[in-house]
Design a protein around this motif. Structure first.
Motif, PDB file in Angstrom:
ATOM      1  N   VAL A  19       0.824  -1.221   0.094  1.00  0.00           N
ATOM      2  CA  VAL A  19       0.132  -0.078  -0.021  1.00  0.00           C
ATOM      3  C   VAL A  19       0.907   1.182  -0.104  1.00  0.00           C
ATOM      4  CG1 VAL A  19      -1.798   1.250   1.279  1.00  0.00           C
ATOM      5  CG2 VAL A  19      -1.840  -1.050   1.364  1.00  0.00           C
ATOM      6  N   HIS A  21       0.310   5.427   0.535  1.00  0.00           N
ATOM      7  CA  HIS A  21      -0.601   6.303   1.045  1.00  0.00           C
ATOM      8  C   HIS A  21      -0.082   7.777   0.467  1.00  0.00           C
ATOM      9  CE1 HIS A  21      -3.008   3.850   3.837  1.00  0.00           C
ATOM     10  NE2 HIS A  21      -1.797   3.100   4.031  1.00  0.00           N
ATOM     11  N   GLY A  22      -1.006   8.466   0.207  1.00  0.00           N
ATOM     12  CA  GLY A  22      -0.760   9.810   0.091  1.00  0.00           C
ATOM     13  C   GLY A  22      -0.216  10.221  -1.191  1.00  0.00           C
ATOM     14  N   LEU A 207       3.186  13.601   3.905  1.00  0.00           N
ATOM     15  CA  LEU A 207       1.946  13.470   3.832  1.00  0.00           C
ATOM     16  C   LEU A 207       0.927  14.265   4.696  1.00  0.00           C
ATOM     17  CD1 LEU A 207       3.081  10.600   2.770  1.00  0.00           C
ATOM     18  CD2 LEU A 207       1.366   9.366   4.076  1.00  0.00           C
ATOM     19  N   ALA A 211      -3.724  11.256   5.162  1.00  0.00           N
ATOM     20  CA  ALA A 211      -2.923   9.886   4.694  1.00  0.00           C
ATOM     21  C   ALA A 211      -2.266   9.304   5.553  1.00  0.00           C
ATOM     22  CB  ALA A 211      -2.122  10.380   3.415  1.00  0.00           C
ATOM     23  N   ALA A 215      -1.899   5.267   7.449  1.00  0.00           N
ATOM     24  CA  ALA A 215      -0.469   4.665   7.224  1.00  0.00           C
ATOM     25  C   ALA A 215       0.255   4.023   8.311  1.00  0.00           C
ATOM     26  CB  ALA A 215       0.381   5.528   6.340  1.00  0.00           C
TER      27      ALA A 215
END
Length: 377
Positions: A19, A21-22, A207, A211, A215
């Motif tokens: 994954v 994020h952001g 971030l 986000a 995370a």
């Protein structure tokens, strides 16, 4: 904060992370470049340490090795003239063979360049050396094992010594077909201008909380919500930094520091000595290094907030109960300019102490003596 630790990163790091994020905009940029069929052969992925640069690099590497060059798959118009369907994400399922092979460092067409282990010295090298880069030259001189891309990730390019940088430059100047180099850099200004000029730059920003919070929920599920909130403040938009601090006991160290700072101008000498003794028993020096970095970081936080009259206001998030009251009390001791001078002096004391290997406990006592003088002004 602290530097990259290959052993610590192995359990949670970018090679294993499904994954991102952001960084939707950066991901879209890479997808667009791939879909155009004119993918640049080298990318310089920049941004603060721990924001996700390496995670993005491995995510893109997985995508390239799973999909190959745009147009290489049978995606042409069908019987009804529909346009080919192109991926709208770099994500590769965790059960995909490419994902598992990269996670286990077993993909023949991916090579990673990082600080290697010195068997003679029994330690991780301080630099990426020319032998590490020569492995890329050898791999890129051969045909791709699976007929698609060959990908190299340099993490981090800032760690290359002069010989390694010059060796990499030769690859950048004459890249083989379907070869992609992904250079991760925390401080691109320190790289050779000729390296920077041969890469397309992709800058990642810290971030936002929207986000960062999910995370940290994923990366640090065993911590309680209050600990994750505190680490989110310390991380300043960098989830990787939060993970490293969690592993280094950063919150506990900072709490101990603030507790003793709160006793100024008359600290509990017995507790101060005990704290110094505990740091001194760590032969690696890692705990003292983290303490020093947190000391500087928190004083800088105080200076910025006091200068903008933001202590306890918008943009200020309390790490521990009572931190806001402590910051207000310290801000009342002297002007932000004087605190900025003290911050600089703290940095000089720590740097000088490390350079001549001074006793860590004595360095701690010197730091608090300096702050005590500030309280008495």
């Amino acid at each position: 904060m602290s530097g990259y630790d290959p052993q610590q990163a192995a359990s949670w790091g970018p090679r294993h992370t499904p994954v991102l994020h952001g960084h939707d905009e950066a991901e879209a940029t890479l997808l667009e470049a791939w879909a155009s069929g004119r993918l640049p052969h080298a990318w310089l992925i920049t941004g603060p340490r721990g924001v996700g640069k390496s995670t993005l690099a491995f995510r893109f590497a997985r995508f390239l090795l799973a999909n190959g060059p745009a147009g290489s798959r049978d995606e042409g118009p069908n019987l009804f003239g529909d346009a080919p369907v192109l991926p709208d994400t770099l994500a590769i399922p965790e059960d995909h063979p490419v994902f598992s092979r990269i996670a286990s460092a077993g993909h023949a067409d991916l090579i990673t360049v990082e600080r290697s282990f010195d068997e003679k010295g029994d330690r991780w090298r301080g630099d990426i050396v020319v032998q590490d880069v020569r492995a890329v030259i050898d791999r890129f001189g051969k045909t791709a094992a699976e007929g698609g891309y060959r990908v190299c990730i340099v993490d981090a390019a800032d760690d290359m010594n002069t010989n390694a940088a010059n060796a990499l430059l030769k690859i950048l100047e004459e890249p083989p077909p379907n070869a992609v180099l992904l250079l991760v850099s925390h401080a691109p200004g320190g790289l050779l201008p000729t390296i920077r000029s041969r890469c397309r730059r992709l800058a990642l920003k810290p971030l936002e909380d929207a986000a960062l919070v999910p995370a940290l929920d994923r990366l640090l599920p065993d911590l309680d919500a209050a600990e994750r909130r505190g680490l989110a403040v310390l991380a300043e938009g960098a989830p990787g930094r939060a993970v490293l601090l969690a592993g280094q006991g950063g919150l506990k160290l900072l709490h101990g520091l603030l507790e003793m700072i709160g006793q100024l101008p008359k600290p509990d000498i017995a507790k101060l000595h005990a704290f110094g003794d505990a740091l001194g028993r760590d032969r690696s020096g890692a705990g003292f290094q983290v303490m020093g970095e947190l000391f500087r970081w928190w004083l800088a936080r105080l200076v910025r907030a006091a200068a903008g009259d933001r202590i306890g206001g918008p943009g200020w998030a309390e790490i521990f109960p009572g931190e806001t009251a402590l910051a207000r009390r310290l801000a009342g001791w002297q002007t932000p300019d004087r605190w900025a001078e003290d911050w600089e002096q703290v940095g000089r004391l720590l740097d000088r102490g490390e350079s001549v290997n001074l006793d860590r406990k004595q360095m701690l006592l010197n730091l608090f003596a300096m702050l005590g003088r500030a309280a008495a002004r």
